[in-house]
Design an enzyme around this catalytic site. Structure first.
Site, PDB file in Angstrom:
ATOM      1  N   THR A 390       0.792  -1.227   0.000  1.00  0.00           N
ATOM      2  CA  THR A 390       0.000   0.000   0.000  1.00  0.00           C
ATOM      3  C   THR A 390       0.832   1.289   0.000  1.00  0.00           C
ATOM      4  OG1 THR A 390      -1.697  -1.241   1.186  1.00  0.00           O
ATOM      5  CG2 THR A 390      -1.987   1.106   1.112  1.00  0.00           C
ATOM      6  N   GLU A 410      -2.154  -4.509  -2.824  1.00  0.00           N
ATOM      7  CA  GLU A 410      -2.163  -5.473  -1.720  1.00  0.00           C
ATOM      8  C   GLU A 410      -0.768  -5.962  -1.374  1.00  0.00           C
ATOM      9  OE1 GLU A 410      -3.732  -7.726   1.463  1.00  0.00           O
ATOM     10  OE2 GLU A 410      -4.024  -5.821   0.491  1.00  0.00           O
ATOM     11  N   ASP A 430      -7.666 -10.606   0.601  1.00  0.00           N
ATOM     12  CA  ASP A 430      -8.068  -9.803   1.759  1.00  0.00           C
ATOM     13  C   ASP A 430      -9.378 -10.293   2.369  1.00  0.00           C
ATOM     14  OD1 ASP A 430      -6.099  -8.039   2.355  1.00  0.00           O
ATOM     15  OD2 ASP A 430      -7.119  -6.261   1.629  1.00  0.00           O
ATOM     16  N   GLY A 477       0.582  -0.387   5.171  1.00  0.00           N
ATOM     17  CA  GLY A 477       0.969  -1.325   6.213  1.00  0.00           C
ATOM     18  C   GLY A 477       0.016  -2.442   6.531  1.00  0.00           C
ATOM     19  N   GLY A 478      -0.937  -2.768   5.637  1.00  0.00           N
ATOM     20  CA  GLY A 478      -1.832  -3.878   5.916  1.00  0.00           C
ATOM     21  C   GLY A 478      -2.629  -3.647   7.186  1.00  0.00           C
TER      22      GLY A 478
END
Length: 598
Positions: A390, A410, A430, A477-478
Site C-alpha cells: 500500500t 495489496e 483480503d 501497512g496492511g
C-alpha cells in the site's frame, strides 16, 4: 528540536535533516513548516510522484487532478505498493462547502467467486503464498473508475492532461530507488512470479538493483490510451481482454469476465466523523476500517495517555492495550455493509467505548474478546491475512480542497501478474480464507460475489469544530495501518510533537496475542517498562509503515512523511501568489534553514 519549534512559531522556513533511529529523533527529515494560507501541497511516499502531483497543482489543477497524476506515477515507480491495477479509498474535503466525501474504489469479487474459494481439497485454508500467486487472487480493479468519478465531480484540468509526467517517465525510464531495490531483494513469494522476473530482469542475469534505469514502454503506451479514452481504456477493449486472459491462467484460475470489469462501479459514501480532542476526525466507513481507528482514539481519550510522552512506557502500554481491544472488534465485525450488518454506531457509542476502556488493567493479559456493541450480530472469528503493502498520499489545492488517499495492489507487486506494464492486485486474499468459524458462524469478511473485501485503509481528514480543514493522516501497512496512524496522531496531538517527529516514532502493533514493533528504536528502559507490564515486544514483519501526515497549527502547515520510505513533503504558494516559502528536495545530512518568508 528547538530549531523546529521556533520555525513553527515564526512560520519562516522549512527544516531539512536526517532522522536518528531513537525514541525521539533529534533532527526529523524533511519537515515542512509554512503559512497555511493560499498554499498548494503534495505529501507523498515517493519523490517522483510528489513532484508529479505538484506539477499539476502549479498548472492550476485541483486536488483530485493531482491525485490522478500521483497515482499514475506511483503505479510506475512504486509498483510493489500500489497502482492502477488495484483499488483505493479517497477521503475528500471540499473547502467551499466544508463537506467531506469518501470515494470507495475498493475492488470487488467477480460474479463467479464462491465462499469456499480459498479452501483446499482437505477443507482447510490454502497457504497464503499459494493463494497470492494464483489467478483468482485478483479482484475487479477499482482505483481508476473511482478516480474518474472524483474527477467528474471535482476535476479542473482535462483528464487527458493528467498523465504526461508518468507517461514520459515510463518511456524514458527512471532510476530504481533504494527502497524498490530492497523489495527486489526480499524474500517475497511474488519475486518468483514470471512477470516479475521478466520485468525486472537485469542484463546478464538477476534482478535490477538500486541505481539501475528501468523503462516501461508498455505502461507508457497504456497511459496514452488511458488519457485519450478515459477509464474505458482499462475496463473494456484490449486491456480488459488481456486482464481476463491473464487471471484465467493457472494455478487456481479466476472466474473474472469482461462483464465483471464492465460492471464495476465505485461508491460514494458518507464518512464516519466523530470528535477527538479538539478535532472532528472523518474517516472512511466499512468496508474500510475508519470505525476501528476512531474507536482506538476514543478508547485512548478515556485514559491519561495525553499526560504521558514518547519516553514513558505507560503511554505505550495504554496504546497497546487499546489497540488490542479495537482490533478484536474490527476483526470480528467489519465487512462490506452491502452484505453484513456493521455496528458502526454501537462501536462508537460513548457507553460502549467506556466499557472497553475499563478493560485496560495494570498488566497485559490474554487476548481480549470482541465486545457486543448495540446493533451487533456476533459474526464468526476472522481468518483474514492482510500483508503489508500500500501507499498513502495527501494533496491540497489552491482553493483549500484536500485529498487524503490510500491506494494498494495489496501484497508486494500484487499477484505478481502484469498486464500492459502494470501489476494486478491480489485483493481477493483480503477476504477471510475460512468462510465460517468452528461454530459454523459466517465471517463478516467471507467471500461473496460482488462483495468488497474488508480493508485496513483509513485515509482521514481532520476538521476544526466549525469544519475547517485541520489536518490529514494515513499510512500503508496492511492490518497495521490502524496502529501506525493511531500512534502518529497520539504523538502529534497528545504528545505535542512536530508532525514529522510523530511519524518517526517507533511503531508498535498489538493485535491478539502478538506484540510487534521496531524493537531497536525503543530505548532499553522503555522495553523494560513494557516487559514489566506484560508486553514482550518482538520485531515486526513486512514492508513497514508508509505514513504521511499534515496538521494546521496556529495558521501553519506542519507536515511530513515516513522516514522509513523515500517520500517528499512539498508546500508552495498557490499559483500567482508569492514565491516558494518552503519545500524540500532530497534529504541532507544536517538541519538547515531555507528561504525566509517575505
Amino acid at each position: 528540536m528547538t530549531l523546529l519549534r521556533s520555525l513553527l512559531a515564526a512560520g519562516a522556513a522549512a527544516l531539512l535533516g536526517s532522522c536518528a533511529a531513537t525514541d525521539r529523533p533529534a533532527a526529523p527529515p524533511a519537515a515542512v513548516a509554512a503559512p497555511a494560507a493560499a498554499k498548494i501541497f503534495s505529501v507523498v511516499a515517493n519523490p517522483l510522484a510528489a513532484e508529479a502531483g505538484m506539477a499539476v497543482l502549479r498548472r492550476g489543477g485541483s486536488a483530485v487532478d493531482a491525485a490522478i497524476a500521483v497515482q499514475a506515477m506511483l503505479s510506475l515507480v512504486e509498483p510493489q505498493s500500489s497502482g492502477i491495477g488495484g483499488g483505493a479509498f479517497m477521503t475528500y474535503y471540499d473547502a467551499a462547502t466544508r463537506k467531506v466525501t469518501v470515494y470507495d474504489g475498493r475492488e470487488t469479487a467477480p460474479a463467479g467467486a464462491t465462499p469456499a474459494m480459498w479452501l483446499g481439497a482437505n477443507g482447510q485454508p490454502l497457504p497464503f503464498d499459494t493463494a497470492v500467486l494464483s489467478g483468482r487472487a485478483t479482484g475487479v480493479l477499482g482505483a481508476v473508475r473511482m478516480l474518474a468519478l472524483a474527477h467528474d465531480e471535482h476535476g479542473r484540468l482535462p483528464w487527458r492532461d493528467l498523465f504526461g509526467d508518468a507517461e514520459r517517465t515510463a518511456r524514458e525510464g527512471f532510476i530504481v530507488s533504494p527502497r524498490l531495490g530492497r523489495m527486489l531483494r526480499g524474500g517475497f513469494a511474488e519475486l518468483s512470479a514470471p512477470d516479475v522476473q521478466a520485468y525486472f530482469a537485469r542484463p546478464g542475469g538477476g534482478l535490477l538493483t538500486a541505481g539501475d534505469r528501468l523503462r516501461n514502454p508498455a505502461y507508457a503506451g497504456f497511459l496514452q490510451r488511458l488519457a485519450a479514452q478515459g477509464p474505458d481504456a482499462l475496463y473494456a477493449g484490449e486491456t480488459a481482454r488481456r486482464i481476463v486472459a491473464r487471471v484465467a491462467q493457472g494455478p487456481l484460475a479466476s472466474s473474472m469476465t469482461l462483464a465483471d470489469l464492465a460492471a464495476y462501479r465505485p461508491v460514494k459514501r458518507e464518512p464516519i466523523c466523530d470528535s477527538w480532542r479538539v478535532y472532528v476526525v472523518c474517516a472512511p466507513p466499512p468496508p474500510a476500517s475508519g470505525v476501528g481507528l476512531l474507536e482506538l482514539l476514543k478508547i485512548l481519550e478515556r485514559t491519561d495517555i495525553a499526560a504521558r510522552g514518547p519516553a514513558d512506557p505507560q503511554g505505550w502500554f495504554l496504546f497497546a492495550e487499546a489497540s488490542r481491544l479495537m482490533y478484536a472488534d474490527r476483526d470480528r465485525y467489519v465487512g462490506d455493509p452491502a452484505f453484513v450488518q456493521v455496528p458502526v454506531k454501537g462501536l462508537l457509542d460513548p457507553a460502549y467505548v467506556a466499557r472497553r476502556a475499563a478493560l485496560i488493567g495494570a498488566q497485559a493479559g490474554a487476548p481480549p474478546e470482541a465486545g457486543q456493541p448495540a446493533g451487533a450480530v456476533l459474526a464468526g472469528r476472522d481468518a483474514t491475512r492482510e500483508p503489508m503493502g500500500t501507499s498513502h498520499f495527501i494533496v491540497g489545492d489552491a482553493a483549500g480542497n484536500v485529498v487524503s488517499m490510500t491506494t494498494t495492489v495489496e501484497s508486494i507487486f500484487g499477484s505478481g501478474r502484469m498486464v500492459d506494464g502494470f501489476f494486478l492486485n491480489n485483493q481477493m486474499t483480503d477476504f477471510s480464507f475460512a468462510p465460517v468459524d468452528a461454530q459454523g458462524r459466517p465471517a463478516a469478511n467471507a467471500v461473496a460475489p460482488g462483495k468488497r473485501p474488508r480493508s485496513s485503509m483509513t485515509p482521514l481528514v481532520m476538521l476544526t469544530a466549525d469544519r475547517r480543514f485541520a489536518g490529514a493522516f494515513g499510512s500503508a501497512g496492511g492490518n497495521a495501518i490502524l496502529a501506525y496512524v493511531g500512534k502518529s496522531m497520539v504523538g502529534a496531538v497528545d504528545w505535542r510533537l512536530p508532525t514529522q517527529e510523530a511519524l518517526a516514532l517507533p511503531n508498535l502493533v498489538a493485535r491478539g496475542q502478538a506484540f510487534q514493533g521496531e524493537v531497536t528504536k525503543f530505548s532499553p528502559a522503555l522495553l523494560a517498562g513494557l516487559a514489566a507490564r506484560g508486553i514482550d515486544l518482538k520485531p515486526g514483519q513486512g514492508e513497514d509503515s508508509g505514513l504521511q501526515g499534515l496538521l494546521v497549527r496556529g495558521g501553519l502547515y506542519d507536515g511530513g512523511f515516513d522516514p522509513r520510505r523515500e517520500g517528499r513533503a512539498l508546500v508552495e504558494p498557490a499559483p500567482g501568489s508569492a514565491r516558494v516559502l518552503s519545500g524540500n528536495a532530497d534529504r541532507v545530512a544536517h538541519a538547515r534553514e531555507t528561504v525566509p518568508a517575505q
